[in-house]
Design a protein around this motif. Structure first.
Motif, short mmCIF file in Angstrom:
data_model
loop_
_atom_site.label_atom_id
_atom_site.label_comp_id
_atom_site.label_asym_id
_atom_site.label_seq_id
_atom_site.Cartn_x
_atom_site.Cartn_y
_atom_site.Cartn_z
N ALA A 227 -11.98 -37.73 38.19
CA ALA A 227 -11.36 -37.21 37.13
C ALA A 227 -10.76 -38.17 35.93
N GLY A 228 -10.41 -38.06 34.84
CA GLY A 228 -9.97 -39.04 33.90
C GLY A 228 -9.93 -38.57 32.39
N ARG A 229 -9.58 -39.50 31.67
CA ARG A 229 -9.37 -39.06 30.14
C ARG A 229 -10.02 -40.37 29.48
N THR A 230 -10.17 -40.08 28.27
CA THR A 230 -10.48 -41.03 27.23
C THR A 230 -9.65 -41.14 26.09
N SER B 16 -11.49 -45.50 28.97
CA SER B 16 -11.60 -44.48 30.05
C SER B 16 -10.40 -44.96 30.87
N LEU B 17 -9.37 -43.70 31.24
CA LEU B 17 -8.55 -44.12 32.24
C LEU B 17 -8.63 -42.99 33.19
N PRO B 18 -7.96 -43.24 34.56
CA PRO B 18 -7.80 -42.09 35.30
C PRO B 18 -6.47 -41.37 35.05
N ASP B 19 -6.63 -40.06 35.60
CA ASP B 19 -5.53 -39.11 35.06
C ASP B 19 -4.20 -39.69 35.44
N THR B 20 -3.81 -40.27 36.55
CA THR B 20 -2.71 -40.80 37.14
C THR B 20 -2.94 -42.36 37.31
N GLN C 269 -4.77 -50.26 37.74
CA GLN C 269 -5.66 -49.38 37.25
C GLN C 269 -5.82 -49.49 35.60
N HIS D 108 2.52 -41.06 31.82
CA HIS D 108 3.00 -39.96 32.10
C HIS D 108 4.56 -40.08 32.14
#
Length: 313
Positions: free
Chosen positions: A31-34, A44-48, A107, A154
């Motif tokens: 899982a991740g986000r850009t 590109s990053l991990p969600d947490t 991270q 977050h």
């Protein structure tokens, strides 16, 4: 460099780039986000994100101000604020000690193009570590950067509240200074022997204006001009403010530039030096720097809420 090369190879193997035989039987995409950083790079990053490294002291201050100081796994040798950084392991950020940083398994690495080389992101990428670059040209950039840190880690609500509070304090100062009958002509200096200064587009001019002054280098085309004695004599500042530290002896400036004895600021004894970290680090303490400027520019006009005991932003 042998260790670094081994780490890069290991990262590539773990990423499945050494051949299909290295891939797991049932690969599950993480899982991740850009996101897009201030240099226009897609990251590109991990969600947490729970493990973070910063490569400049102002970024460290922004992470703490965003309520995410507990995510930092180390501090650079240049970090000295807030006091909580003293408990963290230390590493070199200039140049970057990639081998040590990799052992910390961050991270996310936060960097700024005003301090760090954008090419460092390539080395971190080879190690499987994403890098987000910031650019701080204005006060708004700093406050937006604070909100961005909150979004990345977050802690968005805490970061937004802090940014809004800093903006409100700066706006209150600007509203006060708007009612002043006069604004002194201010020369802000970074260096005392070599006269490094800020040119057009710098956040420093916003701080000087909010503090009730008129910055004499705001119209210079060069972003980081080196001034001459002739410039200072012609500009004839009413006040000279240096980022030389609070223990600075103003007599040193005249000793270095004896021709300045005719400059109004020198003749009237209006040479001041402030804590450089409040003015040269584009971070949350810039607002405190603006208040410090106001106190030296208008010492006889300060309302009670601007005095040192009650005005730390």
């Amino acid at each position: 460099m042998i260790v670094l090369r081994a780490l890069v190879v290991a990262s590539l193997l773990l990423a499945g780039l050494a051949g299909p035989g290295c891939a797991p039987a049932d690969p599950v995409p993480p899982a991740g986000r850009t996101v897009t950083d201030d240099l226009g790079r897609r990251v590109s990053l991990p969600d947490t994100i729970r493990r973070v490294i910063t490569l400049a002291p102002n970024l460290t201050e922004l992470v703490f101000a965003a309520g995410a100081g507990d995510r930092l796994v180390a501090a650079s040798t240049a970090d000295d604020y807030p006091p909580a950084v003293e408990r963290l392991p230390r590493f070199s950020a200039l140049p970057v000690d990639f081998e040590f940083v990799a052992t910390l398994q961050p991270q996310l690495v936060l960097a700024t193009d005003q301090v760090n080389n954008p090419r460092d992101a390539d080395t971190f990428a080879a190690l499987g570590i994403p890098t987000y670059f910031f650019h701080f040209g204005s006060v708004d950039d700093v406050l937006d950067g604070l909100r961005t840190v909150g979004a990345l880690l977050h802690t968005a609500d805490r970061a937004r509240r802090t940014a809004d509070s800093l903006r409100a304090r700066l706006d209150r100062l600007a509203a006060w200074s708007a009612g002043l009958p006069e604004r002194p002509r201010v020369l802000f200096l970074i260096g005392d022997q070599t006269l490094f200064a800020f040119g057009a587009g710098s956040y420093i001019h916003t701080l000087v204006e909010a503090a009730g002054g008129k910055s004499l280098t705001a119209a210079l085309d060069t972003p980081a001009p080196v001034l001459s004695d002739e410039f200072v004599l012609t500009a004839a500042p009413d006040v000279i403010v240096g980022a030389f530290g609070t223990a600075y002896d103003p007599a040193r400036l005249l000793a270095l530039h004896p021709s300045w004895d005719v400059v109004p600021a020198v003749r009237q004894g209006r040479i001041y030096s402030l804590d450089p970290d409040l003015l040269l680090r584009p971070g949350p303490r810039l607002v405190e720097g603006a208040y410090a400027l106001a106190r030296v520019l208008h010492p006889d006009r300060l309302p009670s809420w601007m005095r040192p005991s009650s005005s730390r932003p």
